[in-house]
Design a protein around this motif. Sequence first.
Motif, PDB file in Angstrom:
ATOM      1  N   SER A  86       5.596 -16.032  -1.738  1.00 35.62           N
ATOM      2  CA  SER A  86       4.911 -15.970  -3.026  1.00 35.62           C
ATOM      3  C   SER A  86       3.811 -14.925  -2.906  1.00 35.62           C
ATOM      4  O   SER A  86       2.883 -15.076  -2.122  1.00 35.62           O
ATOM      5  CB  SER A  86       4.350 -17.357  -3.340  1.00 35.62           C
ATOM      6  OG  SER A  86       3.398 -17.253  -4.355  1.00 35.62           O
ATOM      7  N   VAL A  87       3.972 -13.854  -3.651  1.00 33.70           N
ATOM      8  CA  VAL A  87       3.101 -12.700  -3.435  1.00 33.70           C
ATOM      9  C   VAL A  87       2.197 -12.458  -4.625  1.00 33.70           C
ATOM     10  O   VAL A  87       2.627 -12.483  -5.771  1.00 33.70           O
ATOM     11  CB  VAL A  87       3.950 -11.430  -3.207  1.00 33.70           C
ATOM     12  CG1 VAL A  87       3.062 -10.256  -2.887  1.00 33.70           C
ATOM     13  CG2 VAL A  87       4.943 -11.666  -2.109  1.00 33.70           C
ATOM     14  N   SER A  88       0.968 -12.246  -4.324  1.00 30.95           N
ATOM     15  CA  SER A  88       0.076 -11.677  -5.339  1.00 30.95           C
ATOM     16  C   SER A  88      -0.453 -10.381  -4.746  1.00 30.95           C
ATOM     17  O   SER A  88      -0.072 -10.013  -3.640  1.00 30.95           O
ATOM     18  CB  SER A  88      -1.060 -12.668  -5.630  1.00 30.95           C
ATOM     19  OG  SER A  88      -1.861 -12.764  -4.466  1.00 30.95           O
ATOM     20  N   THR A  89      -1.299  -9.702  -5.440  1.00 26.59           N
ATOM     21  CA  THR A  89      -1.784  -8.423  -4.906  1.00 26.59           C
ATOM     22  C   THR A  89      -2.679  -8.624  -3.707  1.00 26.59           C
ATOM     23  O   THR A  89      -2.887  -7.717  -2.912  1.00 26.59           O
ATOM     24  CB  THR A  89      -2.565  -7.633  -5.982  1.00 26.59           C
ATOM     25  OG1 THR A  89      -3.427  -8.561  -6.647  1.00 26.59           O
ATOM     26  CG2 THR A  89      -1.630  -6.959  -6.944  1.00 26.59           C
ATOM     27  N   THR A  90      -3.206  -9.791  -3.544  1.00 26.25           N
ATOM     28  CA  THR A  90      -4.109  -9.995  -2.418  1.00 26.25           C
ATOM     29  C   THR A  90      -3.549 -10.937  -1.373  1.00 26.25           C
ATOM     30  O   THR A  90      -4.094 -11.042  -0.289  1.00 26.25           O
ATOM     31  CB  THR A  90      -5.444 -10.597  -2.908  1.00 26.25           C
ATOM     32  OG1 THR A  90      -5.147 -11.788  -3.647  1.00 26.25           O
ATOM     33  CG2 THR A  90      -6.189  -9.621  -3.785  1.00 26.25           C
TER      34      THR A  90
ATOM     35  N   ASN B 595      -4.037  -6.905   2.591  1.00 28.12           N
ATOM     36  CA  ASN B 595      -5.449  -6.671   2.281  1.00 28.12           C
ATOM     37  C   ASN B 595      -6.106  -5.713   3.250  1.00 28.12           C
ATOM     38  O   ASN B 595      -7.264  -5.862   3.603  1.00 28.12           O
ATOM     39  CB  ASN B 595      -6.201  -8.004   2.324  1.00 28.12           C
ATOM     40  CG  ASN B 595      -5.670  -8.926   1.268  1.00 28.12           C
ATOM     41  OD1 ASN B 595      -5.461  -8.516   0.117  1.00 28.12           O
ATOM     42  ND2 ASN B 595      -5.394 -10.168   1.646  1.00 28.12           N
ATOM     43  N   THR B 596      -5.348  -4.749   3.709  1.00 26.63           N
ATOM     44  CA  THR B 596      -5.963  -3.821   4.661  1.00 26.63           C
ATOM     45  C   THR B 596      -6.748  -2.757   3.903  1.00 26.63           C
ATOM     46  O   THR B 596      -6.589  -2.576   2.698  1.00 26.63           O
ATOM     47  CB  THR B 596      -4.872  -3.190   5.541  1.00 26.63           C
ATOM     48  OG1 THR B 596      -5.510  -2.402   6.533  1.00 26.63           O
ATOM     49  CG2 THR B 596      -3.951  -2.314   4.735  1.00 26.63           C
ATOM     50  N   ILE B 597      -7.587  -2.067   4.647  1.00 26.36           N
ATOM     51  CA  ILE B 597      -8.420  -1.051   3.980  1.00 26.36           C
ATOM     52  C   ILE B 597      -7.699   0.288   3.944  1.00 26.36           C
ATOM     53  O   ILE B 597      -6.702   0.486   4.633  1.00 26.36           O
ATOM     54  CB  ILE B 597      -9.779  -0.888   4.700  1.00 26.36           C
ATOM     55  CG1 ILE B 597      -9.509  -0.648   6.207  1.00 26.36           C
ATOM     56  CG2 ILE B 597     -10.662  -2.087   4.478  1.00 26.36           C
ATOM     57  CD1 ILE B 597     -10.632   0.054   6.886  1.00 26.36           C
ATOM     58  N   GLU B 598      -8.228   1.172   3.151  1.00 28.59           N
ATOM     59  CA  GLU B 598      -7.612   2.487   3.024  1.00 28.59           C
ATOM     60  C   GLU B 598      -7.630   3.207   4.369  1.00 28.59           C
ATOM     61  O   GLU B 598      -8.635   3.172   5.077  1.00 28.59           O
ATOM     62  CB  GLU B 598      -8.394   3.318   1.990  1.00 28.59           C
ATOM     63  CG  GLU B 598      -7.657   4.575   1.622  1.00 28.59           C
ATOM     64  CD  GLU B 598      -8.380   5.350   0.539  1.00 28.59           C
ATOM     65  OE1 GLU B 598      -9.406   4.866   0.027  1.00 28.59           O
ATOM     66  OE2 GLU B 598      -7.905   6.442   0.216  1.00 28.59           O
ATOM     67  N   PRO B 599      -6.510   3.827   4.719  1.00 25.93           N
ATOM     68  CA  PRO B 599      -6.460   4.448   6.061  1.00 25.93           C
ATOM     69  C   PRO B 599      -7.392   5.648   6.170  1.00 25.93           C
ATOM     70  O   PRO B 599      -7.403   6.513   5.301  1.00 25.93           O
ATOM     71  CB  PRO B 599      -4.998   4.865   6.194  1.00 25.93           C
ATOM     72  CG  PRO B 599      -4.489   4.973   4.802  1.00 25.93           C
ATOM     73  CD  PRO B 599      -5.227   3.948   3.998  1.00 25.93           C
ATOM     74  N   ARG B 600      -8.179   5.610   7.199  1.00 19.05           N
ATOM     75  CA  ARG B 600      -9.044   6.757   7.471  1.00 19.05           C
ATOM     76  C   ARG B 600      -8.580   7.454   8.751  1.00 19.05           C
ATOM     77  O   ARG B 600      -8.893   8.586   8.997  1.00 19.05           O
ATOM     78  CB  ARG B 600     -10.501   6.298   7.668  1.00 19.05           C
ATOM     79  CG  ARG B 600     -11.073   5.570   6.524  1.00 19.05           C
ATOM     80  CD  ARG B 600     -12.169   6.401   5.850  1.00 19.05           C
ATOM     81  NE  ARG B 600     -12.571   5.788   4.604  1.00 19.05           N
ATOM     82  CZ  ARG B 600     -12.237   6.294   3.413  1.00 19.05           C
ATOM     83  NH1 ARG B 600     -11.518   7.400   3.328  1.00 19.05           N
ATOM     84  NH2 ARG B 600     -12.629   5.706   2.308  1.00 19.05           N
ATOM     85  N   ASN B 601      -7.891   6.727   9.549  1.00 23.00           N
ATOM     86  CA  ASN B 601      -7.515   7.227  10.865  1.00 23.00           C
ATOM     87  C   ASN B 601      -6.121   6.761  11.227  1.00 23.00           C
ATOM     88  O   ASN B 601      -5.609   5.812  10.645  1.00 23.00           O
ATOM     89  CB  ASN B 601      -8.471   6.657  11.920  1.00 23.00           C
ATOM     90  CG  ASN B 601      -9.529   7.672  12.269  1.00 23.00           C
ATOM     91  OD1 ASN B 601      -9.217   8.842  12.449  1.00 23.00           O
ATOM     92  ND2 ASN B 601     -10.762   7.213  12.326  1.00 23.00           N
ATOM     93  N   GLY B 712      -1.595  -0.705   3.170  1.00 23.48           N
ATOM     94  CA  GLY B 712      -0.715  -0.985   4.312  1.00 23.48           C
ATOM     95  C   GLY B 712       0.369   0.063   4.405  1.00 23.48           C
ATOM     96  O   GLY B 712       0.662   0.606   5.478  1.00 23.48           O
ATOM     97  N   LEU B 713       0.975   0.365   3.249  1.00 25.05           N
ATOM     98  CA  LEU B 713       1.999   1.394   3.202  1.00 25.05           C
ATOM     99  C   LEU B 713       1.438   2.730   3.665  1.00 25.05           C
ATOM    100  O   LEU B 713       2.040   3.435   4.483  1.00 25.05           O
ATOM    101  CB  LEU B 713       2.548   1.509   1.772  1.00 25.05           C
ATOM    102  CG  LEU B 713       3.380   2.743   1.475  1.00 25.05           C
ATOM    103  CD1 LEU B 713       4.681   2.717   2.265  1.00 25.05           C
ATOM    104  CD2 LEU B 713       3.680   2.856  -0.018  1.00 25.05           C
ATOM    105  N   GLN B 714       0.263   3.044   3.152  1.00 26.72           N
ATOM    106  CA  GLN B 714      -0.318   4.354   3.473  1.00 26.72           C
ATOM    107  C   GLN B 714      -0.642   4.461   4.966  1.00 26.72           C
ATOM    108  O   GLN B 714      -0.425   5.501   5.591  1.00 26.72           O
ATOM    109  CB  GLN B 714      -1.564   4.581   2.623  1.00 26.72           C
ATOM    110  CG  GLN B 714      -1.203   4.716   1.156  1.00 26.72           C
ATOM    111  CD  GLN B 714      -2.399   5.041   0.289  1.00 26.72           C
ATOM    112  OE1 GLN B 714      -3.538   5.033   0.751  1.00 26.72           O
ATOM    113  NE2 GLN B 714      -2.141   5.315  -0.996  1.00 26.72           N
ATOM    114  N   GLN B 715      -1.112   3.343   5.499  1.00 30.33           N
ATOM    115  CA  GLN B 715      -1.407   3.351   6.929  1.00 30.33           C
ATOM    116  C   GLN B 715      -0.121   3.627   7.723  1.00 30.33           C
ATOM    117  O   GLN B 715      -0.097   4.416   8.677  1.00 30.33           O
ATOM    118  CB  GLN B 715      -1.992   1.999   7.355  1.00 30.33           C
ATOM    119  CG  GLN B 715      -2.358   1.928   8.820  1.00 30.33           C
ATOM    120  CD  GLN B 715      -3.569   2.802   9.163  1.00 30.33           C
ATOM    121  OE1 GLN B 715      -4.665   2.602   8.626  1.00 30.33           O
ATOM    122  NE2 GLN B 715      -3.361   3.790  10.013  1.00 30.33           N
TER     123      GLN B 715
END
Lengths: 383, 770
Positions: A86-90, B595-601, B712-715
């Motif tokens: 079950s996926v939400s954006t977070t 919920n990962t952060i934007e890739p910087r490295n 996550g994809l971008q990383q």
Amino acid sequence: MADDAPVIYGLEFQARSLAPQSAETELNKFFIGTQSLRNENIIYHIEFEDESNGINKHVYRHPDGEIWQITSSPADKQIIATVYNSVSTTKAELKCSLWLLPPEEERSRTFDEPQSPTISLEKIVDLPRQEGDNLVHALWEPQGDGSKIASISESTLSYLDLNSADATARVIGSAGIDTKPAKKFCSLRWNPHQNCNQVATGFETSLRLWDLRSMKSVKHIENAHSQQIRDMDFNPNRQYYLVTCGDDCKIKFWDVRNADEPLKVLAHHSHWVWCVRYNQCHDQLILTGSSDSRVVLYSVNSLSSEPYGMLVGDDDDNENDKENQKEPVPQEDRMIGKFEEHEDSVYAVEWSIADPWIFASLSYDGRLVINRVPRDEKFRILL
Amino acid sequence: MTTVGEEGPGDRRKRRDLLSMYYGKSGEPGKEATSSDQLDIDGPGFDPDTFFTRLVKEKSLTDLMKKEDELLNQITTLDSEMQTLVYENYDKFIKATETIRQMKQDFRNMEEEMTKLSTAMNSITKSSEDIERTLRDRKQEISKLASVHVLLKKLQFLFELPNRLKQAMEAQAYGQAVRYYIQARKLLEQYGEISSFKKISEECNEIVSQVAGILKAKFRNEECTPQQLNECIELLLHLKEPADLLCDEYLIRAKVKIDADLDELHRQIVLMETIKEQISTDLPADILEFVDIGCNGFISDLSLVIASYQELFIHRFQSNVELSRAASNKLIEFVQKSFNRYFDYVEKRVGFEKETGDNTLLVRALDRFYRRLQAMNKLLPTVDFTESGTQIVYRAACGRVSHYFESLKQYFAACLTDIRQALAAQQASARNQRSLSDFLDNLQKSFIDQLKATLTNLQAFVASDITFCARPVFRQPFCTQQVREGFVVRMFQHIFQHATNCCEMTSEKSSIPAPLLLILSKLCLDFSTSTIQYMVVLVEEQFFIQNKAGLTSISELCRESKETAQKLLTHYVRLEGTVVSQMIRKSIDTRDWVNTIEPRNVRAVMKRVVEDITAIDIKVGQLYEEGSRKEQSSDSSKRTAASRQMGRTIASFTPSTIDPSVINNINKLFSERIEIFSEIDFNKVSVLTGIIKISLKTFLECVRLRTFGKYGLQQTQVDTHYLYTYLWRFVSDENLISFLLDEIVNSTLQRCVDPVPMEPSVIECICDRG
């Protein structure tokens, strides 16, 4: 005599989950759940007709999320359970629910518009779970009235009682792994023997058998595989025999009474072995699917319940049979065949419940292949 | 038949000449006379006419005159001589006539005498007949009396016998006594029944039995010399003592001595056994001394026994076949028994030698042992001691071979342990990095050296001056079965087995370090290319092996070696691949990708992966050659190709109407199936390709199990791009990497909740910065 060509069927989406319809003993029926994050997922209810070599299917909408695993009730053809994401954006959470299939007359054959199934499944009940704890696998008790189900989350093994009357699921017992650092459950299988009082779980490289009455671990095979265990299955006829498979590309046979060393190790895959299944009727036949995109069928006579082939009844005592019986030579263990119809990782293989010579395999790209045991092998077992 | 007529004419002539010479007449004056003979005035063929004409012709008048005088002189001389001769002969003739007349007279007298003699003889004959007639009756009486006299003499001897025997006994002249007794024995037996003799007989027998007793006592006495012994036995035999009992007695007596020798040997063995416990301060003899003790003590004594036994009994009984056979059987039984014990001890003693490193002493000892046995064989040809001797020697040699095998095995294991420790030490400290080829060279060299040294040691057994090695019974199986098969071939096979075991050890704790696998793999490969060939040929030369039927062939061994090398290398690839895989897997499993952060490295783990693979590349490069790649473009174009490839995946995705999996499947249609855990070739590129394939496939499978958010994809995009830029150089076919990385990105896309890919330029920027 040439073998019939395998039947290949392409699904619209990627898929991992495949299960035979346990309660259906007449027809070759399978459930497949798709795995797509951005599209609505559907459940295929496939029927394979042996005579015509054709496939009939029903599709139902499964709106709650992508399906990771599917299991069907052994008693009620109408009920299935899915483990889904079950996926939400977070958040992405793995849950498990019981579903009621629409009644027979409402099902529509949807050859024309496969993209838009109209009928949705009816949710019966969500299996209870703790917040933040992902359910990994749920399996119905293989025999009985379909009221018992076992599930594993990453940390907990649960034994549940289903009450279809008031649509509730009650936890009878649960257990966790006490190892440190904590390891995660990753696979689950019922032991069909001993009144179904046992389940086997795999976590990382180890294997554990649980007694469901006491919810205690009764057997622990440490480091059964050198890498993660992906799946296991019990011999349907020899109650202490068990087969496991894992990321070390091997499948291993165990006698749980004496599990220091595997009885046998086979390595015919060139990548992780994701699933292994005993044939329910002829337990020398074993099927594995692997992420090397192959399905392999083995004949392991030495560990089967009928190492000398089918025992011939006393009635037909003609001379040929007598001669055969005089020198029962166990057939060698061997690989019967590699089936290479898939082009992506095969995550699930299943035998048909109705016909022991038919099996289905599903690869990640959504290709379902229905295959038969080669005729030669079939005759070798039967004659 | 030869007749006179058949004689050659020459013979006849000769004979006639002789006859004529005898009668003073030349047979052929005319024929043989030459001109010079005709001229010789004294010659038999003198021709006066020729002589005269010649003289007239040749000589001057004065000469003729002279000659005439000369001849006249001679004629006168000859005339006077003739006269003298005639006179003398006449005188003689007269004398002879007188003599004959005298003889006639004498003979007449003699005739009368003869007649007288004849009559005298007749009367003598007559009287002699008379005398004989009268004496005939007396003669018989006399001869009777003479025989009675002899009998009486004998009887007197008998009566005196007891006394004489006693005397002889007292004088210790046993020989004399026995001789007397033997002389009398017949008589005694003959007249034993008569009462008067009975007593004598009894008395004699008593004395003789005393003598026999004394002799026996003497016989048993350990101190008496062989000569004395010989004498004793001879006398006893004369006394009709039973021969087999004597044989037994003799052998029992000999046994005491032999047993003493054997006990000494046994003592040595006990010493050997207890030396470890430090009970005795008495040091045991070494093997050579032991064999010497055996030879000088036991074998010499036994030889003496055999020789004297043969002398005393067997030769004496030669006339009696049965007796001689029985006696020699006894001897053989005795000898065999003693030898069994001896062999037993020798075997035991040799058994202690298994541990020592040096061979020469043992071989010398065995050689000496064997030589003595051969000598024994000459002494007692009916029993073959060398057979069991050879067996002992062979067993000892086998013991050595297996001991050497074990120690070489340990040596090899120790080498491996050393390497392991060195590798572990290297891991701990970055300094003093030794190249793997160093280790390999060391390992190979020390192993081969050790092997060769051992072979040299074993060669002692087949040295030309060693007697037992001449026996085919020993030599053939020792050289082929023991040295070649049991040692060299078995050693190689042991290494293969050991290496294979290394591959099969799955449990984490005992698994051997990956570099060691690599070294072993290369070692086996080197074995298969050269070392095995070299070593086996060396062995065959050193040990003179010609018949190679039924032996493990070199090619078979090489094949085995290569297979092992392959197994090791494959296992190495899997092991290293798994290590990298685990790293990747952990990094993906433990992260919340939604919920990962934007890739910087680039993620640190990817750098680590590249570092590890680079390290592996260096290590493999130390041992294996580069290997071939598919055609590749230059470095600079690589980068653009990479970004293009990345771009393709993204571009195919952006029009969201087409499902990416369709594109993916179409892509797959045109690419071949990738074997992840496939056979590895013996080169660096292949090894690296294998490891990278395994790692990236893990990456792919892990990605498929997760759910990704936008970042996550971008990383993942960043990570895969980074991997591509660093990994392509290691592999044989860079398309393979790009294919796998595309798969990863594709799968991530599909597993992404919010698929917003990153711009390729940004990706490159981040990667460059990293």
